[in-house]
Design an enzyme around this catalytic site. Structure first.
Site, PDB file in Angstrom:
ATOM      1  N   GLY A 216      -7.663  -1.913  -6.512  1.00 50.57           N
ATOM      2  CA  GLY A 216      -6.618  -1.496  -7.247  1.00 50.57           C
ATOM      3  C   GLY A 216      -5.747  -2.641  -8.047  1.00 50.57           C
TER       4      GLY A 216
ATOM      5  N   ASP B 265      -8.218  -5.774   0.734  1.00 52.07           N
ATOM      6  CA  ASP B 265      -9.160  -5.824   2.067  1.00 52.07           C
ATOM      7  C   ASP B 265     -10.565  -5.572   1.617  1.00 52.07           C
ATOM      8  OD1 ASP B 265      -9.366  -5.537   5.092  1.00 52.07           O
ATOM      9  OD2 ASP B 265     -10.531  -3.749   4.138  1.00 52.07           O
TER      10      ASP B 265
ATOM     11  N   THR C 181      -2.393  -7.016  -4.078  1.00 57.22           N
ATOM     12  CA  THR C 181      -2.469  -5.578  -3.815  1.00 57.22           C
ATOM     13  C   THR C 181      -0.859  -4.962  -3.664  1.00 57.22           C
ATOM     14  OG1 THR C 181      -2.726  -3.602  -2.412  1.00 57.22           O
ATOM     15  CG2 THR C 181      -3.119  -5.933  -1.398  1.00 57.22           C
TER      16      THR C 181
ATOM     17  N   ASP D 268       0.139  -2.908  -2.165  1.00 56.16           N
ATOM     18  CA  ASP D 268       0.435  -2.290  -0.662  1.00 56.16           C
ATOM     19  C   ASP D 268       1.085  -3.101   0.279  1.00 56.16           C
ATOM     20  OD1 ASP D 268      -0.180   0.266  -1.701  1.00 56.16           O
ATOM     21  OD2 ASP D 268      -2.225   0.035  -1.024  1.00 56.16           O
TER      22      ASP D 268
HETATM   23  P1  ATP Z   1      -6.688  -2.055  -2.836  1.00 58.37           P
HETATM   24  O1  ATP Z   1      -6.021  -2.411  -1.566  1.00 58.37           O
HETATM   25  O2  ATP Z   1      -5.685  -2.135  -4.048  1.00 58.37           O
HETATM   26  O3  ATP Z   1      -7.203  -0.775  -2.868  1.00 58.37           O
HETATM   27  P2  ATP Z   1      -9.158  -3.280  -2.356  1.00 58.37           P
HETATM   28  O4  ATP Z   1      -9.911  -4.624  -2.686  1.00 58.37           O
HETATM   29  O5  ATP Z   1      -8.918  -3.078  -0.756  1.00 58.37           O
HETATM   30  O6  ATP Z   1      -7.946  -3.040  -3.060  1.00 58.37           O
HETATM   31  P3  ATP Z   1     -11.369  -1.278  -2.601  1.00 58.37           P
HETATM   32  O7  ATP Z   1     -11.658  -0.256  -3.607  1.00 58.37           O
HETATM   33  O8  ATP Z   1     -11.296  -0.884  -1.037  1.00 58.37           O
HETATM   34  O9  ATP Z   1     -10.113  -1.908  -2.842  1.00 58.37           O
HETATM   35  O10 ATP Z   1     -12.544  -2.578  -2.567  1.00 58.37           O
HETATM   36  C1  ATP Z   1     -12.869  -2.969  -3.878  1.00 58.37           C
HETATM   37  C2  ATP Z   1     -14.484  -3.033  -4.178  1.00 58.37           C
HETATM   38  O11 ATP Z   1     -14.895  -3.851  -3.106  1.00 58.37           O
HETATM   39  C3  ATP Z   1     -15.286  -1.800  -3.845  1.00 58.37           C
HETATM   40  O12 ATP Z   1     -15.255  -0.921  -5.038  1.00 58.37           O
HETATM   41  C4  ATP Z   1     -16.481  -2.259  -3.532  1.00 58.37           C
HETATM   42  O13 ATP Z   1     -17.200  -2.617  -4.564  1.00 58.37           O
HETATM   43  C5  ATP Z   1     -16.103  -3.513  -2.643  1.00 58.37           C
HETATM   44  N1  ATP Z   1     -15.984  -3.290  -1.252  1.00 58.37           N
HETATM   45  C6  ATP Z   1     -15.155  -2.680  -0.443  1.00 58.37           C
HETATM   46  N2  ATP Z   1     -15.682  -2.573   0.855  1.00 58.37           N
HETATM   47  C7  ATP Z   1     -16.666  -3.155   0.898  1.00 58.37           C
HETATM   48  C8  ATP Z   1     -17.813  -3.251   2.002  1.00 58.37           C
HETATM   49  N3  ATP Z   1     -17.545  -3.173   3.007  1.00 58.37           N
HETATM   50  N4  ATP Z   1     -18.799  -4.099   1.594  1.00 58.37           N
HETATM   51  C9  ATP Z   1     -19.291  -4.286   0.352  1.00 58.37           C
HETATM   52  N5  ATP Z   1     -18.419  -4.190  -0.594  1.00 58.37           N
HETATM   53  C10 ATP Z   1     -17.210  -3.570  -0.407  1.00 58.37           C
END
Ligand code: ATP
Length: 322
Positions: A11, A103, A126, A128
């Site tokens: 995000g 994360d 983020t 959040d």
């Molecule tokens: P936000 O908190 O704003 O949602 P975020 O980084 O947690 O941000 P995610 O959609 O969970 O957002 O993760 C972003 C991208 O990171 C995912 O679309 C995926 O490509 C990669 N990703 C997330 N978790 C994993 C994982 N366990 N292993 C490999 N790639 C991952």
């Protein structure tokens, strides 16, 4: 000369541009080349790269969104996707990767480091605020202020009609935005995902609040609340609160946009610099953050699976002041 790559992922949050700018300017300061990766891990697997220099990031510190774009990618969860990503990085001569996100972004980066030996440093971006290792994440303060300004406007119209308003703010798993905007806007009730609130409990609190003569009543609801968010909550309350003119407002994506606050710009600038500094010091699989005003480097694994707690003193304060 060492090449560092940078991407924004997950995000988007206001202040990501300020962080990208700081990474690029700091890389120049340390004498590194920098490669921008567009559309997060998706762009990394497709080699959607752009060489960046100092002048490319002029005039972006005040802009919301991210000039590098962001994306979510299912493919990156697979080893094959990450193999392709690593190959692209190696072909481009990249030795270290800075990821700006949450994360999930850091979990992906860690796998890339472990499987392919690429040094990775994470910058928490983020709205959040749900990452440990930093008191605040980039974008949180701006989202708070955006939500506060919007809720103030809802309050005006609620006052005019003496309405009961349920306002939903972002926060799937974390109630930071709901709690602090609730206090900042003088909400009569705040519903958080961190507290398992039974509908009967909410009704009881609401009844207490409604007994006092007020011009309007505002309930701030985090989207990830156990009752299912503001719309679901309104349906559950409706039969018992028919006599009130109840309305729902969902703030939604406006909370992600807009020009970052001074606080977020400064945080992003500090963390962008510190991420490059961490790479300069051969660090990997770490996240840079600010704790009690000081920069803190946290091994990324220590942040996984840990829940950052909201301040329960503030929860009590909100009850006293309503
Ligand atoms: P936000 O908190 O704003 O949602 P975020 O980084 O947690 O941000 P995610 O959609 O969970 O957002 O993760 C972003 C991208 O990171 C995912 O679309 C995926 O490509 C990669 N990703 C997330 N978790 C994993 C994982 N366990 N292993 C490999 N790639 C991952």
């Amino acid at each position: 000369m060492k090449t560092i790559a940078v991407l924004t992922s997950g995000g988007d949050s206001p202040g990501m541009n300020a962080a990208v700018r700081a990474v690029i300017r700091s890389a120049g300061y340390f004498g590194y080349d920098i490669l921008g990766i567009r559309f997060g891990y998706k762009g990394l697997m497709e080699a959607d790269f752009v060489r960046l220099q100092s002048s490319d990031v002029s005039g972006i510190i005040q802009r919301g969104g991210t000039i590098l774009k962001s994306a979510r990618s299912e493919e990156f969860h697979e080893k094959e996707g990450r193999n392709r990503a690593a190959e692209n990085l190696k072909k481009a001569g990249v030795e270290a990767l800075i990821t700006i996100g949450g994360d999930g972004t850091f979990r992906g980066a860690t796998l890339l480091a472990q499987e392919h030996g690429i040094n990775t440093v994470g910058i928490p971006g983020t709205i959040d605020n749900d990452l440990i290792g930093s008191d605040e994440t980039i974008g949180y303060d701006t989202a708070l202020n955006t939500a506060m300004q919007a809720i103030d406007k809802v309050r005006d119209t609620a006052d005019a009609h003496e309405r009961l308003f349920l306002v939903e703010v972002m926060g799937r798993d974390a109630g930071f935005i709901a709690l602090e905007t609730g206090i900042a806007c003088g909400a009569e009730l705040i519903i958080l995902p961190e507290k398992l609130t039974h509908i009967e409990e909410i009704k009881e609190s609401l009844n207490k609040v409604l007994k006092v003569q007020r011009r309007s009543t505002l309930v701030v609801v985090a989207e990830g609340d156990h009752t299912g968010g503001a719309i679901e909550l309104s349906k559950k309350l409706e039969p018992d609160f028919k006599q009130y003119d109840m309305r729902v407002a969902i703030l939604g994506h406006i909370q992600r946009g807009g020009s970052p606050t001074a606080h977020d710009r400064v945080l992003a600038s500090r963390l962008g610099y510190e991420a490059v500094n961490a790479i300069h010091n051969e660090k990997s699989e770490v996240m840079v953050g600010v704790i009690n005003h000081d920069v803190k480097i946290t091994p990324i694994k220590e942040t996984f699976g840990k829940i950052k707690e909201i301040n329960f003193d503030l929860v009590e304060l909100a009850k006293v002041l309503r």
